[in-house]
Design a protein around this motif. Sequence first.
Motif, short mmCIF file in Angstrom:
data_model
loop_
_atom_site.label_atom_id
_atom_site.label_comp_id
_atom_site.label_asym_id
_atom_site.label_seq_id
_atom_site.Cartn_x
_atom_site.Cartn_y
_atom_site.Cartn_z
N GLU A 45 0.83 -1.20 0.00
CA GLU A 45 0.00 0.00 0.00
C GLU A 45 0.87 1.25 0.00
O GLU A 45 1.81 1.37 0.79
N GLU A 104 -1.96 -0.10 -3.89
CA GLU A 104 -3.18 0.60 -3.50
C GLU A 104 -2.84 1.96 -2.87
O GLU A 104 -1.87 2.10 -2.14
N GLY A 105 -3.70 2.92 -3.16
CA GLY A 105 -3.57 4.24 -2.55
C GLY A 105 -2.58 5.17 -3.21
O GLY A 105 -2.39 6.30 -2.74
#
Length: 325
Positions: A27, A74-75
């Motif tokens: 992430e 992600e992110g």
Amino acid sequence: MYAITIREPGDPDVLEWTEVPDPVAGEGEVVIEVAASAVNRADLLQRQGNYPPPPGASEILGLECSGTIAEIGEGVEGWRIGDEVCALLAGGGYGEKVAVPAGQLLPLPAEVELLAAAGLPEVACTVWANVVMHAGLSEGDVLLVHGGAGGIGTHAIQVAKALGATVAVTAGSEERLESCRQLGADLAINYKEQDFVEVLRAGTGGANVILDNMGAKYLGRNIDALAMDGRLVIIGMQGGVKGELNIGKLMGKRASVFGAGLRSRPLAQKAAIVADVRERLWPLVEQGSVKPIVGQVVPMAEAASAHRALEDGTVFGKVLLAAKS
């Protein structure tokens, strides 16, 4: 993928090109397909067993790289697969791929080749964070750079000149000093033959900022070389870790001494430094005022020879490791 691993602490021959698991983007991270990395003195210390990576960082050497984004976690926003970038790393640069927090990415500067960009992130973030953000170097100041012919030194000369400062450097041969002059150094001092304190005082009256890679060996003389309200920034310990500091001289000059580190800083601090570099330094790189100075390029699989070159002290600028020949 393949990467350089350390068989055991020791000389450059302990470095091996071996197969290791591919990194995965967590992430907030991206995976870079590495074009090149660069050799830093911290890598030599880690190879010798004297500078372990921070908790959670890759055990693979390499504090900077350039390449192409191959995977996005992600992110992550503002980056796309295929973007050409360079990155500040806590480790992992000596490999075909590396995972890095997105906050430590920098776009490939205009007019800079992807390979050469591998020599920018570590020196750019080190010099900018310490000389500009912390020590506040500004137009009209005098900067003394020890080790002016190295990766940090060659970058610091250019940054300081672009900001309007007067630059003094130390180096160990006339050839290296002349190369520093060609980059913009105003005062070039042979530390083997001259007393840098005397030469600096005679030429400039003293330094507002000193960027020091020697540590203990130069501590007292650096204080002597400072001007009033001067700032000594220590980024290396090549001259030892324990020195004697005359507090009276320090207070008499209203001076300060700052011990700097970059690799172990929290992610948020690194991201803030990278953001400032991108905003204020990257335009100077893109207009050509500050350039990567590449002294030697070695295939990454032959990292041992690159380490020897840096240890020999004969290369002017950065030693790069090309991931693909």
